[in-house]
Design an enzyme around this catalytic site. Structure first.
Site, PDB file in Angstrom:
ATOM      1  NE  ARG A 224      -4.213  -1.368   0.129  1.00  0.00           N
ATOM      2  CZ  ARG A 224      -4.328  -2.361  -0.749  1.00  0.00           C
ATOM      3  NH1 ARG A 224      -3.374  -2.563  -1.651  1.00  0.00           N
ATOM      4  NH2 ARG A 224      -5.386  -3.151  -0.759  1.00  0.00           N
ATOM      5  CG  HIS A 272      -2.960  -1.071  -7.130  1.00  0.00           C
ATOM      6  ND1 HIS A 272      -3.379  -0.412  -5.996  1.00  0.00           N
ATOM      7  CD2 HIS A 272      -3.024  -2.381  -6.832  1.00  0.00           C
ATOM      8  CE1 HIS A 272      -3.711  -1.292  -5.077  1.00  0.00           C
ATOM      9  NE2 HIS A 272      -3.494  -2.508  -5.559  1.00  0.00           N
TER      10      HIS A 272
END
Ligand code: OXD
Length: 309
Positions: A224, A272
């Site tokens: 993250r 991502h």
């Protein structure tokens, strides 16, 4: 049984087809066209608008489409009494392990360095160690971290791992807790972050940790964005304490086009995309859990709210 897909940025129609292939009797609704909210038994969720799940008074399960559940837990209106289920698709872990291996090899073989030299037409060779002498450290030894560590070790890297609690993985030297962090960091020439995002792990990739790595280490963050203190990363790249970074995740996604990370010569960015949930196998897992729910049996992958994963 009625399932609402609350994943406005995903291909809801493809998920609906895959879920109904596994469970033909399932009534799938694509949020916000859910019909009677009281009829919804379960929700399949990714990057949902906060508050959307609170509209379903009879919800019995919330399934995460992705590996991490921090984004779902961050919803202040999340119905906390409803079991939240993680995505445990083994394909997610395989894809992540392959991405990490690729990023580690790219740096190990100096391909990142030669990409930069090519841009300035410079012919200059560098000696490099054998893979077996390159020390890689994986932070987080859950589903994804364990798969990555095993893949790195199988490829020949000298691999270690660090987790909050003691773990044992064949071929991977494991360290645990705050007490193990120094020794783990001191041997991590390539540091891979695959931690869950919790209050304890937020901002863990900071100046303090970078200073404990061997000089010239490399960072791969596919967990993250909030694990990483970007200002500390930039300072460590400037000082040479870090040689570079591969970043797949960011505090704000999509990363704004004017973010300086885009053009940093020592940073490789991916959107991502390290591991994208494979629809067919993941739908099978969700269908299996829906059947369990229907039979009143325990579901696989229920999140422990106290741990946050
Ligand atoms: C995640 C995912 O959790 O993409 O980030 O699965």
């Amino acid at each position: 049984m009625e399932l609402a897909i609350v994943a406005p940025h995903e291909d809801g129609a493809a998920w609906s087809v895959a879920l109904r292939r596994e469970l033909p009797e399932l009534d799938v609704r694509l949020w916000p066209e859910v019909g009677d909210p009281a009829a919804i038994d379960a929700a399949f969720v990714w990057r949902h608008p906060h508050g959307a799940l609170a509209a379903f008074p009879n919800l019995r399960a919330i399934f995460s489409l992705g590996a991490g559940v921090d984004g779902i837990l961050a919803d202040p209106l999340l119905p906390r009494a409803v079991p939240l289920v993680r995505m445990l698709d083994p394909g997610l872990a395989t894809l992540m392990a392959e991405y990490v291996l690729g990023a580690a090899l790219r740096h190990h073989c100096d391909l990142d360095h030669y990409e930069r030299l090519q841009r300035v037409a410079r012919w200059e060779r560098r000696l490099r160690p054998y893979l077996r002498d390159r020390r890689v450290g994986v932070m987080g030894l859950g589903e994804l971290g364990r798969a990555a560590a095993c893949t790195l070790a199988a490829a020949g890297f000298d691999c270690s791992g660090w987790a909050r609690t003691e773990k044992s993985i064949t071929g991977v030297r494991c360290y645990a807790g705050e007490a193990g962090l120094d020794a783990f960091a001191a041997r991590s020439e390539i540091l891979v972050c695959l931690l869950p995002l919790t209050a304890q792990t937020r901002g863990l990739l900071d100046a303090r940790l970078f200073a404990r790595l061997p000089r010239g280490s490399y960072v791969i963050n596919a967990a993250r964005g909030a694990h990483l203190v970007v200002a500390d990363l930039l300072a460590a790249l400037d000082s040479g304490q870090l040689a570079g970074a591969t970043l797949d995740v960011f505090a704000s996604e999509p990363l704004p086009s004017d973010d300086p990370l885009w053009s940093h010569p020592l940073v490789l960015l991916t959107p991502h995309a390290a591991s994208i949930t494979p629809v067919d196998t993941a739908a099978r897992l969700v269908a299996d859990n829906l059947r369990r729910l229907g039979r009143g049996e325990p579901m696989r992958g229920v999140v422990d709210p106290a741990r946050g994963y």
